[in-house]
Design an enzyme around this catalytic site. Structure first.
Site, PDB file in Angstrom:
ATOM      1  CG  LEU A  94      -2.093   0.983   1.159  1.00 40.61           C
ATOM      2  CD1 LEU A  94      -3.137   0.583   0.122  1.00 40.61           C
ATOM      3  CD2 LEU A  94      -2.754   1.107   2.534  1.00 40.61           C
ATOM      4  NE  ARG A 137       9.301  -4.067   3.438  1.00 41.82           N
ATOM      5  CZ  ARG A 137      10.295  -3.542   2.754  1.00 41.82           C
ATOM      6  NH1 ARG A 137      11.400  -4.223   2.601  1.00 41.82           N
ATOM      7  NH2 ARG A 137      10.187  -2.335   2.216  1.00 41.82           N
ATOM      8  CB  THR A 138       5.682  -0.564   7.746  1.00 41.35           C
ATOM      9  OG1 THR A 138       6.908  -0.847   7.095  1.00 41.35           O
ATOM     10  CG2 THR A 138       5.910   0.171   9.032  1.00 41.35           C
ATOM     11  NE  ARG A 165       9.680  -3.880 -12.391  1.00 42.15           N
ATOM     12  CZ  ARG A 165       8.966  -2.785 -12.697  1.00 42.15           C
ATOM     13  NH1 ARG A 165       7.669  -2.876 -12.913  1.00 42.15           N
ATOM     14  NH2 ARG A 165       9.547  -1.616 -12.808  1.00 42.15           N
ATOM     15  CG  ASP A 178       0.549  -4.435 -16.913  1.00 44.44           C
ATOM     16  OD1 ASP A 178       0.216  -4.465 -18.122  1.00 44.44           O
ATOM     17  OD2 ASP A 178       1.184  -3.490 -16.413  1.00 44.44           O
ATOM     18  CD  GLU A 187       7.566  -7.074 -18.475  1.00 44.66           C
ATOM     19  OE1 GLU A 187       7.996  -5.961 -18.835  1.00 44.66           O
ATOM     20  OE2 GLU A 187       6.846  -7.223 -17.492  1.00 44.66           O
ATOM     21  CG  HIS A 190       5.349  -3.507 -18.169  1.00 41.84           C
ATOM     22  ND1 HIS A 190       6.518  -4.009 -17.653  1.00 41.84           N
ATOM     23  CD2 HIS A 190       5.029  -2.450 -17.362  1.00 41.84           C
ATOM     24  CE1 HIS A 190       6.887  -3.298 -16.586  1.00 41.84           C
ATOM     25  NE2 HIS A 190       5.993  -2.349 -16.393  1.00 41.84           N
TER      26      HIS A 190
HETATM   27  P1  NAP Z   1       6.165   2.585  -3.123  1.00 42.93           P
HETATM   28  O1  NAP Z   1       5.437   3.866  -2.895  1.00 42.93           O
HETATM   29  O2  NAP Z   1       7.571   2.465  -2.640  1.00 42.93           O
HETATM   30  O3  NAP Z   1       5.288   1.415  -2.489  1.00 42.93           O
HETATM   31  C1  NAP Z   1       5.752   0.108  -2.365  1.00 42.93           C
HETATM   32  C2  NAP Z   1       4.948  -0.601  -1.280  1.00 42.93           C
HETATM   33  O4  NAP Z   1       5.384  -1.964  -1.221  1.00 42.93           O
HETATM   34  C3  NAP Z   1       5.125  -0.006   0.104  1.00 42.93           C
HETATM   35  O5  NAP Z   1       3.875   0.059   0.718  1.00 42.93           O
HETATM   36  C4  NAP Z   1       6.022  -1.011   0.821  1.00 42.93           C
HETATM   37  O6  NAP Z   1       5.714  -0.967   2.193  1.00 42.93           O
HETATM   38  C5  NAP Z   1       5.600  -2.326   0.135  1.00 42.93           C
HETATM   39  N1  NAP Z   1       6.631  -3.361   0.208  1.00 42.93           N
HETATM   40  C6  NAP Z   1       7.926  -3.269  -0.145  1.00 42.93           C
HETATM   41  N2  NAP Z   1       8.546  -4.444   0.057  1.00 42.93           N
HETATM   42  C7  NAP Z   1       7.628  -5.281   0.560  1.00 42.93           C
HETATM   43  C8  NAP Z   1       7.659  -6.630   1.000  1.00 42.93           C
HETATM   44  N3  NAP Z   1       8.779  -7.370   0.964  1.00 42.93           N
HETATM   45  N4  NAP Z   1       6.513  -7.184   1.460  1.00 42.93           N
HETATM   46  C9  NAP Z   1       5.379  -6.457   1.530  1.00 42.93           C
HETATM   47  N5  NAP Z   1       5.287  -5.179   1.116  1.00 42.93           N
HETATM   48  C10 NAP Z   1       6.396  -4.600   0.649  1.00 42.93           C
HETATM   49  O7  NAP Z   1       6.229   2.230  -4.659  1.00 42.93           O
HETATM   50  P2  NAP Z   1       5.189   2.610  -5.813  1.00 42.93           P
HETATM   51  O8  NAP Z   1       5.571   3.883  -6.431  1.00 42.93           O
HETATM   52  O9  NAP Z   1       3.798   2.443  -5.297  1.00 42.93           O
HETATM   53  O10 NAP Z   1       5.537   1.431  -6.885  1.00 42.93           O
HETATM   54  C11 NAP Z   1       5.428   0.090  -6.501  1.00 42.93           C
HETATM   55  C12 NAP Z   1       5.921  -0.851  -7.589  1.00 42.93           C
HETATM   56  O11 NAP Z   1       4.957  -0.942  -8.624  1.00 42.93           O
HETATM   57  C13 NAP Z   1       7.199  -0.448  -8.325  1.00 42.93           C
HETATM   58  O12 NAP Z   1       8.359  -0.753  -7.578  1.00 42.93           O
HETATM   59  C14 NAP Z   1       7.098  -1.257  -9.605  1.00 42.93           C
HETATM   60  O13 NAP Z   1       7.692  -2.527  -9.451  1.00 42.93           O
HETATM   61  C15 NAP Z   1       5.585  -1.443  -9.795  1.00 42.93           C
HETATM   62  N6  NAP Z   1       5.098  -0.665 -10.960  1.00 42.93           N
HETATM   63  C16 NAP Z   1       4.567  -1.313 -12.022  1.00 42.93           C
HETATM   64  C17 NAP Z   1       4.099  -0.585 -13.109  1.00 42.93           C
HETATM   65  C18 NAP Z   1       3.490  -1.240 -14.298  1.00 42.93           C
HETATM   66  O14 NAP Z   1       3.556  -0.668 -15.375  1.00 42.93           O
HETATM   67  N7  NAP Z   1       2.874  -2.402 -14.179  1.00 42.93           N
HETATM   68  C19 NAP Z   1       4.201   0.798 -13.114  1.00 42.93           C
HETATM   69  C20 NAP Z   1       4.755   1.425 -12.019  1.00 42.93           C
HETATM   70  C21 NAP Z   1       5.194   0.679 -10.931  1.00 42.93           C
HETATM   71  P3  NAP Z   1       6.719  -1.498   3.320  1.00 42.93           P
HETATM   72  O15 NAP Z   1       8.044  -0.859   3.010  1.00 42.93           O
HETATM   73  O16 NAP Z   1       6.091  -1.080   4.593  1.00 42.93           O
HETATM   74  O17 NAP Z   1       6.724  -2.975   3.159  1.00 42.93           O
HETATM   75  C1  8YV Z   2       7.501   1.476 -16.987  1.00 41.71           C
HETATM   76  C2  8YV Z   2       7.099   0.575 -14.618  1.00 41.71           C
HETATM   77  O1  8YV Z   2       6.763   1.201 -18.120  1.00 41.71           O
HETATM   78  O2  8YV Z   2       7.586   2.612 -13.525  1.00 41.71           O
HETATM   79  C3  8YV Z   2       7.654   1.378 -13.498  1.00 41.71           C
HETATM   80  O3  8YV Z   2       8.178   0.760 -12.550  1.00 41.71           O
HETATM   81  O4  8YV Z   2       7.021  -0.600 -14.535  1.00 41.71           O
HETATM   82  C4  8YV Z   2       6.558   1.226 -15.831  1.00 41.71           C
HETATM   83  O5  8YV Z   2       5.971   2.453 -15.565  1.00 41.71           O
HETATM   84  C5  8YV Z   2       8.759   0.717 -17.042  1.00 41.71           C
HETATM   85  O6  8YV Z   2       9.567   0.918 -15.946  1.00 41.71           O
HETATM   86  C6  8YV Z   2       9.530   1.116 -18.282  1.00 41.71           C
HETATM   87  O7  8YV Z   2      10.351   0.098 -18.628  1.00 41.71           O
END
Ligand code: NAP
Ligand code: 8YV
Length: 318
Positions: free
Chosen positions: A150, A173-174, A230, A254, A259, A277
């Protein structure tokens, strides 16, 4: 004199054009002979930009590297510890993509729960005429959605989930003091208590296969897994097994391990929605992400603090 930047992967076109105007760029991802390019320009390279891998070997091969500006908030493609050890700054693109990724996530929840894609296939195959109405699906307002991670994006997913009348609960985790949603101390317990489990946490070694067969079975035959985090967070072999034998109800995915390759075993399954993605894939979002990559480099080379250092590099000074 312009600084030299190694570009590891393509990103938003107009932002790359801006990068090309500000810096002398070398496109590693287009190089026929990577080793030759690196030996020719490596000593002059002061920065890396893009979405490709920056592993320890690449970082070590660039003796004058100062900064890695990653295109993406997730930076599991960058060895941030190796960079930090060399006093190399790493930046990412947090915040600017929250809404787009949350929108994509809701579109996946809606598509899989209301079987939009499968129903479209049903109609096109002439089955509405031949077999009658498409089977009924679940009412969104009856569902409990567990959010694994979250954080910035997770909170925007929660907001949208609530707007559709679904209940939100979470694990990370928190436990967050300012959040009223029910907290579960483990992913397994969250899965047991959820109809839909959404993964939106960082990839990398710390979260590899956090969604294992036990978690999928806890989600159960009527449960839905949505992975927008991921590929590495889900045990893909177990996912295929569970979807085929019915111990997991459905999945919307997604992100994948290799990939743009995706597991072909998932393609024929009716209880699956697959997107390539698409999380942040809108014009305006990719522009904000791409511009942030360039802005971070410009700030760095102007001798100012970067805008979005990753936590490992916060406070890093050369
Ligand atoms: P963020 O604000 O850092 O949020 C990450 C969350 O994950 C935090 O609540 C963190 O809380 C939790 N977390 C981290 N490690 C964990 C663990 N081992 N077990 C349980 N919870 C854990 O990051 P965000 O900006 O929301 O982005 C999150 C992720 O989304 C990115 O790192 C990326 O991999 C993915 N993403 C995917 C796309 C896509 O295109 N599909 C696009 C953007 C991002 P705690 O530290 O308290 O655990
Ligand atoms: C991007 C993503 O498409 O921001 C991320 O972590 O997964 C996506 O927004 C990707 O990183 C580009 O390769």
């Amino acid at each position: 004199m312009k600084q030299e930047v190694l570009v590891t992967g393509a990103f938003y076109g107009p932002s790359m054009e801006w990068l090309d105007r500000e810096f002398t760029t070398h496109r590693l991802f287009e190089a026929k002979d990577r080793a030759k390019l690196l030996s020719d320009v490596g000593p002059r390279v002061r920065a890396i930009a893009g979405s490709g891998r920056s592993d320890q070997a690449l970082i070590q091969s660039l003796p004058n590297l100062e900064i890695i500006a990653n295109f993406g908030v997730g930076y599991d493609n960058v060895n941030a510890a190796a960079a930090r050890a060399r006093k190399v700054m790493v930046t990412n693109t947090p915040g600017v993509l929250n809404e787009a990724v949350a929108d994509t996530t809701l579109s996946l929840i809606l598509a899989i729960e209301r079987r939009v894609v499968a129903a479209d296939r049903y109609l096109r195959a002439g089955k509405w005429v031949a077999n009658g109405n498409y089977p009924l699906t679940r009412h969104l307002g009856d569902l409990k959605v567990g959010i694994l991670g979250l954080g910035r994006i997770g909170k925007d997913i929660a907001k949208r989930t609530l707007a559709f009348g679904m209940q939100v609960q979470y694990h990370s985790r928190t436990r967050q003091a300012d959040v009223a949603f029910p907290y579960f101390p483990s992913v397994l317990e969250l899965a047991k208590a959820s109809n839909v489990l959404v993964c939106i946490l960082p990839g990398g070694a710390g979260t590899r296969h956090i969604i294992n067969e036990d978690v999928m079975k806890a989600l159960g035959p009527t449960g839905t897994l949505v992975n927008v985090a991921r590929g590495s967070v889900v045990d893909t072999e177990a996912l295929i097994r569970c979807l085929k034998n019915g111990s997991l109800g459905a999945a919307a995915i997604d992100v994948y391990d290799k990939e743009p390759e995706t597991p072909e075993a998932l393609w024929p399954l009716e209880n699956v929605v697959l997107t390539p993605h698409l999380g942040s894939a809108t014009h305006s979002t990719r522009k904000k992400m791409g511009d942030l990559v360039v802005q971070n480099l410009l700030e760095h080379f102007a001798g100012r603090a970067v805008l979005t250092a990753v936590p490992e590099c916060a406070g890093l000074r050369r």
